[in-house]
Each structure stands twice: as structure tokens, then as C-alpha cells.
Scaffold this motif. Structure first.
Motif, PDB file in Angstrom:
ATOM      1  N   GLN A 175       0.873  -1.097   0.091  1.00  0.00           N
ATOM      2  CA  GLN A 175      -0.050   0.113  -0.007  1.00  0.00           C
ATOM      3  C   GLN A 175       0.870   1.106  -0.103  1.00  0.00           C
ATOM      4  OE1 GLN A 175      -2.482  -0.911   3.224  1.00  0.00           O
ATOM      5  NE2 GLN A 175      -4.246  -1.402   1.711  1.00  0.00           N
TER       6      GLN A 175
ATOM      7  N   GLN B  79      -6.313  10.909  -5.090  1.00  0.00           N
ATOM      8  CA  GLN B  79      -7.710  10.992  -5.009  1.00  0.00           C
ATOM      9  C   GLN B  79      -8.217  10.350  -3.581  1.00  0.00           C
ATOM     10  OE1 GLN B  79      -9.677   8.663  -8.561  1.00  0.00           O
ATOM     11  NE2 GLN B  79      -7.613   8.933  -9.564  1.00  0.00           N
TER      12      GLN B  79
ATOM     13  N   TYR C 247     -11.657   8.365  -1.790  1.00  0.00           N
ATOM     14  CA  TYR C 247     -12.687   7.704  -1.841  1.00  0.00           C
ATOM     15  C   TYR C 247     -13.489   7.393  -0.551  1.00  0.00           C
ATOM     16  CZ  TYR C 247     -11.364   6.452  -6.575  1.00  0.00           C
ATOM     17  OH  TYR C 247     -11.134   6.491  -8.137  1.00  0.00           O
TER      18      TYR C 247
ATOM     19  N   GLN D 138     -16.096   4.532   1.665  1.00  0.00           N
ATOM     20  CA  GLN D 138     -16.725   3.302   1.423  1.00  0.00           C
ATOM     21  C   GLN D 138     -17.899   3.150   2.604  1.00  0.00           C
ATOM     22  OE1 GLN D 138     -14.033  -0.013   1.936  1.00  0.00           O
ATOM     23  NE2 GLN D 138     -15.416  -1.206   0.453  1.00  0.00           N
TER      24      GLN D 138
ATOM     25  N   LEU E 141     -16.593   1.359  -3.234  1.00  0.00           N
ATOM     26  CA  LEU E 141     -15.984   2.824  -2.875  1.00  0.00           C
ATOM     27  C   LEU E 141     -16.650   3.641  -4.114  1.00  0.00           C
ATOM     28  CD1 LEU E 141     -13.567   0.414  -2.262  1.00  0.00           C
ATOM     29  CD2 LEU E 141     -12.250   2.485  -2.369  1.00  0.00           C
TER      30      LEU E 141
ATOM     31  N   HIS F 143     -16.073   7.683  -5.408  1.00  0.00           N
ATOM     32  CA  HIS F 143     -14.984   8.631  -5.750  1.00  0.00           C
ATOM     33  C   HIS F 143     -15.592  10.000  -5.136  1.00  0.00           C
ATOM     34  CE1 HIS F 143     -13.157  11.743  -8.090  1.00  0.00           C
ATOM     35  NE2 HIS F 143     -12.151  11.139  -7.930  1.00  0.00           N
TER      36      HIS F 143
ATOM     37  N   PHE G 138     -10.546   6.629   2.079  1.00  0.00           N
ATOM     38  CA  PHE G 138      -9.414   6.141   1.605  1.00  0.00           C
ATOM     39  C   PHE G 138      -8.765   7.021   0.916  1.00  0.00           C
ATOM     40  CE2 PHE G 138      -9.494   1.603   2.846  1.00  0.00           C
ATOM     41  CZ  PHE G 138     -10.951   1.292   3.047  1.00  0.00           C
TER      42      PHE G 138
ATOM     43  N   ASP H 205      -1.628   7.390  -7.935  1.00  0.00           N
ATOM     44  CA  ASP H 205      -1.018   6.703  -9.064  1.00  0.00           C
ATOM     45  C   ASP H 205       0.526   6.651  -8.929  1.00  0.00           C
ATOM     46  OD1 ASP H 205      -0.804   9.469 -11.608  1.00  0.00           O
ATOM     47  OD2 ASP H 205      -0.559   9.498  -9.419  1.00  0.00           O
TER      48      ASP H 205
ATOM     49  N   LYS I  21      -2.173   2.506 -12.314  1.00  0.00           N
ATOM     50  CA  LYS I  21      -2.930   2.080 -11.419  1.00  0.00           C
ATOM     51  C   LYS I  21      -3.092   2.866 -10.070  1.00  0.00           C
ATOM     52  CE  LYS I  21       0.169  -1.269  -9.216  1.00  0.00           C
ATOM     53  NZ  LYS I  21       1.369  -1.433 -10.330  1.00  0.00           N
ATOM     54  N   LEU I  22      -4.298   2.762  -9.416  1.00  0.00           N
ATOM     55  CA  LEU I  22      -4.301   3.387  -8.115  1.00  0.00           C
ATOM     56  C   LEU I  22      -3.924   2.382  -6.954  1.00  0.00           C
ATOM     57  CD1 LEU I  22      -7.652   5.341  -7.958  1.00  0.00           C
ATOM     58  CD2 LEU I  22      -5.376   6.367  -8.229  1.00  0.00           C
ATOM     59  N   VAL I  23      -3.269   3.165  -6.105  1.00  0.00           N
ATOM     60  CA  VAL I  23      -2.838   2.430  -4.995  1.00  0.00           C
ATOM     61  C   VAL I  23      -3.220   3.148  -3.869  1.00  0.00           C
ATOM     62  CG1 VAL I  23      -0.778   1.415  -3.615  1.00  0.00           C
ATOM     63  CG2 VAL I  23      -0.591   1.707  -6.136  1.00  0.00           C
ATOM     64  N   PHE I  24      -4.000   2.113  -2.945  1.00  0.00           N
ATOM     65  CA  PHE I  24      -4.959   2.671  -1.689  1.00  0.00           C
ATOM     66  C   PHE I  24      -4.007   2.419  -0.509  1.00  0.00           C
ATOM     67  CE2 PHE I  24      -8.970   3.457  -3.455  1.00  0.00           C
ATOM     68  CZ  PHE I  24      -9.102   2.923  -4.853  1.00  0.00           C
ATOM     69  N   GLY I  25      -4.695   3.482   0.368  1.00  0.00           N
ATOM     70  CA  GLY I  25      -4.082   3.260   1.646  1.00  0.00           C
ATOM     71  C   GLY I  25      -4.985   2.377   2.775  1.00  0.00           C
ATOM     72  N   ALA I  26      -4.732   2.187   3.758  1.00  0.00           N
ATOM     73  CA  ALA I  26      -5.294   1.583   4.715  1.00  0.00           C
ATOM     74  C   ALA I  26      -6.764   2.036   5.125  1.00  0.00           C
ATOM     75  CB  ALA I  26      -4.786   1.067   5.901  1.00  0.00           C
TER      76      ALA I  26
ATOM     77  N   TYR J 275     -10.287  -2.766 -13.688  1.00  0.00           N
ATOM     78  CA  TYR J 275      -9.205  -2.932 -12.498  1.00  0.00           C
ATOM     79  C   TYR J 275     -10.057  -3.905 -11.631  1.00  0.00           C
ATOM     80  CZ  TYR J 275      -7.154   1.518 -13.749  1.00  0.00           C
ATOM     81  OH  TYR J 275      -6.481   2.629 -14.432  1.00  0.00           O
TER      82      TYR J 275
ATOM     83  N   TYR K 133      -9.539  -5.405  -7.834  1.00  0.00           N
ATOM     84  CA  TYR K 133      -8.712  -5.202  -6.541  1.00  0.00           C
ATOM     85  C   TYR K 133      -9.189  -6.311  -5.502  1.00  0.00           C
ATOM     86  CZ  TYR K 133      -7.104  -0.668  -7.566  1.00  0.00           C
ATOM     87  OH  TYR K 133      -6.447   0.474  -8.468  1.00  0.00           O
TER      88      TYR K 133
ATOM     89  N   GLY L 120      -7.176  -1.539   3.154  1.00  0.00           N
ATOM     90  CA  GLY L 120      -7.723  -0.825   1.576  1.00  0.00           C
ATOM     91  C   GLY L 120      -7.496  -1.794   0.616  1.00  0.00           C
TER      92      GLY L 120
ATOM     93  N   VAL M 267      -4.836   7.701 -15.195  1.00  0.00           N
ATOM     94  CA  VAL M 267      -5.632   7.037 -13.970  1.00  0.00           C
ATOM     95  C   VAL M 267      -6.461   8.265 -13.415  1.00  0.00           C
ATOM     96  CG1 VAL M 267      -5.410   6.082 -11.672  1.00  0.00           C
ATOM     97  CG2 VAL M 267      -3.815   5.347 -13.407  1.00  0.00           C
TER      98      VAL M 267
ATOM     99  N   PHE N  99     -16.483   1.894  -8.871  1.00  0.00           N
ATOM    100  CA  PHE N  99     -16.414   0.564  -8.410  1.00  0.00           C
ATOM    101  C   PHE N  99     -17.715  -0.010  -8.162  1.00  0.00           C
ATOM    102  CE2 PHE N  99     -12.390  -0.297  -6.258  1.00  0.00           C
ATOM    103  CZ  PHE N  99     -11.748   0.818  -6.330  1.00  0.00           C
TER     104      PHE N  99
END
Lengths: 111, 114
Positions: free
Chosen positions: A2, A33, A35, A37, A43, A45, A88, A92, A98-103, B33, B35, B42, B100, B105
Motif C-alpha cells: 500500500q 484521490q 474515496y 466506502q 468505493l 469517488h 481512503f 497513481d 493503477k491506483l494504490v490505496f491506503g488502509a 481493474y 482489486y 484498503g 488514472v 467501483f
């Protein structure tokens, strides 16, 4: 792996208060970005901020970006019980495809 | 449909079985995508399609995982010889842009491997 790390991990506030969530990331980016949830859902945006922007607003949302510190913050003003959700940040990472998300940060707004 | 559709919404299977998860993206979205999201975490990137081809599959954890998108629209994520550690919510997202931008989703497919 992450890219982003949000803090706090969890936040509990009263309705009407402001909520601030922070995100730090590690690599160069084109955009960041946020998001939202809701529990058990997909999720949604909220807002996108580009690397050449410092601040962006959307309704009750305000996002800042500091590329020198590799950090961003999301401010929700005048919070409502319906804002209760996980939030979240995503980047990029390395200006990739690709998008990489945090926790995420779990926000609870009490009415 | 109006949004990204994923089926099944819930799948319970036994260890060692084969599973297919389907994603129907928003019409006209070229990027798709997959995931995976474990409880309290996440979303973790698995694979990205641009049209019919897998442009980046670096997130697939091992060769038991495979995904296809033969006509550039619907995609299927396939998991062979499922393991208990595969239990998670599998999320699909699509995007209109080649860069991107905003991802749309689906609601996810919750996979439970007993």
C-alpha cells in the motif's frame, strides 16, 4: 503493498463538527484521490487533486495536497451522521497506470 | 446498466475448488481493474485491463489467479485451487480514461473459502 497511509485509523466526532483525515504517500504522483466506502459496499469517488494543485473544494469537502511533504488532507465540514464511513486516499504511485490505496480512516459521526 | 455490476455478490466455496467472479463495467469504459480487499484494509491492486489486454498483472498473488476480458467489456477473475487465505471481497472498477482518473467501483464479490 500500500502506498498511502491514513491517519488517524479511526475518528469519532459529534454531528456538526469538522473531520480531518490525513494521508501520506511515498512516491511521485500525477494525482491523488479520495474515496468513501460505506460498510459492505463498494468505493465511491469523492475528489481528485492533481499534483500541480494545492487545494480543492467540493461541497463540504476540502482537500489539500503538499507534494513536498508527500501528504494530503481531507476535511469534511459540518459533519452529518450519514458521513459515517471509511475514507481512503489513493495515488497513481510513480505516475503508473493503477491506483494504490491506503488502509483508510474509519469515521464515525454521532448524532 | 448504469454502474459496474459484479456477480455473484457472495460466494462460499470449499478449499481446493475453482471459482469465477464476473465484472460488467460501465458501457464505454476501456479501463478495467480488479482489486482485493481484506477486512479492515484498503483495496489491494490485482490486475488492470486496457481494452482486451492485461496491461498490468503485477498484483496477482500467484499463478492460481487469472483474469480475462476477451471482448474488451465483461471480465472474469478466475481462482484455481482456492485456499482459505483467498477469502476477501473482490472489487472491480472501470474508468473512462486511459490515464488514472476516477474509478467507478462495483459492490464487490465476497468470497469465503471454507
Amino acid at each position: 503493498s500500500q502506498q498511502g497511509e491514513e491517519d488517524p485509523q479511526a475518528l469519532s466526532i459529534q454531528e456538526g463538527e469538522n473531520a480531518t483525515m490525513n494521508c501520506s504517500y511515498k512516491t511521485s504522483i500525477n494525482n491523488l484521490q479520495w474515496y468513501r466506502q460505506n460498510s459492505g459496499r463498494g468505493l465511491v469517488h469523492l475528489i481528485l487533486i492533481r499534483s500541480n494543485e494545492r487545494e480543492k473544494h467540493s461541497g463540504r469537502l476540502r482537500v489539500t495536497l503538499d507534494t513536498s511533504k508527500k501528504s494530503s488532507s481531507l476535511l469534511i465540514t459540518a459533519s452529518r451522521a450519514a458521513d459515517t464511513a471509511s475514507y481512503f486516499c489513493a495515488t497513481d504511485a510513480n505516475r503508473g497506470n493503477k491506483l494504490v490505496f491506503g488502509a483508510g480512516t474509519i469515521l464515525r459521526v454521532k448524532s | 446498466g448504469a454502474g459496474v455490476s459484479q456477480t455473484p455478490s457472495n460466494k462460499v466455496t470449499e478449499k481446493g475448488k475453482y471459482v469465477e467472479l464476473r465484472c460488467d463495467p460501465i458501457s464505454g469504459h476501456t479501463a478495467l481493474y480488479w482489486y482485493r480487499q481484506s477486512l479492515g484494509q484498503g483495496p489491494e491492486f490485482l490486475i488492470y485491463f486496457q481494452g482486451t489486454g492485461a496491461a498490468d498483472d503485477s498484483g496477482l498473488p500467484n499463478d492460481r489467479f487469472f483474469a480475462v476480458r476477451p471482448e474488451g467489456s465483461v471480465s472474469t477473475l478466475k481462482i484455481q485451487r482456492t485456499e482459505r487465505g483467498d477469502s476477501a471481497v473482490y472489487l472491480c472498477a472501470s474508468s473512462l480514461t486511459t490515464g488514472v482518473g476516477e474509478l467507478f467501483f462495483g459492490e464487490g464479490s465476497r468470497l469465503t473459502v471454507l
